[in-house]
Scaffold this active site. Structure first.
Site, mmCIF file in Angstrom:
data_model
loop_
_atom_site.group_PDB
_atom_site.id
_atom_site.type_symbol
_atom_site.label_atom_id
_atom_site.label_comp_id
_atom_site.label_asym_id
_atom_site.label_seq_id
_atom_site.Cartn_x
_atom_site.Cartn_y
_atom_site.Cartn_z
ATOM 1 N N ASP A 85 -7.966 5.073 -6.378
ATOM 2 C CA ASP A 85 -7.597 3.774 -6.974
ATOM 3 C C ASP A 85 -8.607 3.204 -7.978
ATOM 4 O OD1 ASP A 85 -5.517 4.169 -5.232
ATOM 5 O OD2 ASP A 85 -5.826 2.365 -4.042
ATOM 6 N N LYS A 135 1.089 5.575 -4.686
ATOM 7 C CA LYS A 135 1.363 5.106 -3.320
ATOM 8 C C LYS A 135 1.631 3.612 -3.350
ATOM 9 C CE LYS A 135 -3.545 4.502 -2.419
ATOM 10 N NZ LYS A 135 -3.515 3.032 -2.424
ATOM 11 N N CYS A 148 -8.545 1.442 1.134
ATOM 12 C CA CYS A 148 -7.867 2.704 0.802
ATOM 13 C C CYS A 148 -8.742 3.931 1.040
ATOM 14 C CB CYS A 148 -7.314 2.641 -0.615
ATOM 15 S SG CYS A 148 -5.910 1.492 -0.693
HETATM 16 C C1 VGL Z 1 -6.252 -1.529 -1.832
HETATM 17 C C2 VGL Z 1 -5.732 -3.547 -0.918
HETATM 18 C C3 VGL Z 1 -4.451 -3.465 -1.411
HETATM 19 C C4 VGL Z 1 -7.282 -0.477 -2.073
HETATM 20 C C5 VGL Z 1 -4.973 -1.419 -2.328
HETATM 21 O O1 VGL Z 1 -7.140 0.314 -3.023
HETATM 22 O O2 VGL Z 1 -8.261 -0.428 -1.295
HETATM 23 N N1 VGL Z 1 -6.615 -2.595 -1.118
HETATM 24 N N2 VGL Z 1 -4.081 -2.402 -2.123
#
Ligand code: VGL
Ligand code: ZN
Length: 223
Positions: free
Chosen positions: A17, A115, A160
Site C-alpha cells: 500500500d 484489495k 495491512c
Molecule cells: C490500511 C487502514 C485502512 C493500511 C488500509 O494499508 O494499513 N489501513 N485501509
C-alpha cells in the site's frame, strides 16, 4: 551483530500500500509514510520477485466513517464479521489518492494485488479479507510460483502489514518484516501489539541493512 539475510529465487518481496492517501498530504496519512519509499526503491532490486498491494475501495465503502451517519473516523462499529475501525474516505478506486506514490520505482514488480474492493468487507490483509473467509487468491499465486519466504514492507505496519504478515505465517510461509521500511498509524497501542503478535508467531523483524542479494551485478546489465 546480526547475520545478513541473502535473498534468492524462493523469496518474494511484498510491498504493501505505497499509495498517496497513506502518505503526508493524503486522506489517511501515516506519519512519515513517505520516508519508506526511497528505502523500498533500494530494497526492491535485491529481490528477484516483487508483488505490490493496492488498497482499492469503491465509493461508499463500509470502512468509511462517511458511510455511517453520526460516526467519526477512528471510531469502531460492529459489522457482520466483527469489529471494524472506521477510516476517513481513502484509496477510492481511480482517484489520485489510490494511485501509487509517484516516487515509487519498482519496474520489475510482477503483480499488483488490489484489495478492499468489496463494498461490504474491508481487507487489511493481502491474503484474506476482514471477514477472514474471503480469499484474495494470493496464497495460491505464491504457492504455484514456489515462494516459501515472504519479506514485507510498507504501510501501515500495524494494519495491512500486520494482517498480511500474520496470514502469511499462519499459512506456513516464512515471514520477515523489514521494520524500518514500514510506518505505523498507531491507534490504541496498535504498533506495540503488532510487535507482540509478530514475536509470538515467529515472524522476524529486521532492518533493511542486513538484506543482501548475491546477483546484483545481473541487474546492472539491464537484460
Ligand atoms: C490500511 C487502514 C485502512 C493500511 C488500509 O494499508 O494499513 N489501513 N485501509
Ligand atoms: Zn483501506
Amino acid at each position: 551483530m546480526t547475520d545478513n539475510l541473502t535473498t534468492g529465487e524462493h523469496d518474494l518481496f511484498l510491498v504493501v500500500d505505497i499509495q498517496n492517501d497513506f502518505c503526508p498530504g493524503g486522506s489517511l496519512a501515516v506519519p512519515r509514510g513517505d520516508e519508506v519509499v526511497p528505502l523500498i526503491n533500494a530494497l526492491a532490486p535485491k529481490f528477484d520477485h516483487v508483488v505490490l498491494t493496492q488498497d482499492w475501495h469503491p465509493r461508499g465503502h463500509l470502512s468509511f466513517a462517511s458511510s455511517h451517519p453520526g460516526k467519526q473516523p477512528f471510531q469502531t462499529i460492529e459489522v457482520a464479521y466483527g469489529t471494524q475501525v472506521l477510516w476517513p474516505d481513502h484509496c477510492v478506486q481511480e482517484t489520485v489518492g489510490a494511485a501509487f506514490r509517484g516516487d515509487l520505482h519498482v519496474p520489475h514488480a510482477e503483480l499488483v494485488l488490489r484489495k478492499g474492493y468489496h463494498r461490504e468487507i474491508d481487507s487489511y490483509s493481502a491474503f484474506y479479507e476482514n471477514d477472514r473467509k474471503t480469499a484474495t487468491g494470493l496464497t495460491g499465486y505464491l504457492r504455484e510460483r514456489g515462494f516459501t519466504r515472504i519479506f514485507l514492507a510498507g504501510l501501515a505496519f500495524d494494519f495491512c502489514v500486520r494482517y498480511s504478515g500474520e496470514d502469511a505465517r499462519r499459512q506456513d510461509f516464512e515471514v520477515v518484516v523489514i521494520e524500518d521500511a514500514c510506518r505505523s498509524i498507531d491507534v490504541d497501542g496498535s504498533a506495540a501489539s503488532t510487535r507482540d503478535s509478530f514475536r509470538s508467531l515467529g515472524i522476524r523483524c529486521v532492518s533493511a541493512g542486513i538484506i543482501k542479494n548475491n546477483k546484483l551485478v545481473r541487474r546492472k546489465t539491464g537484460l
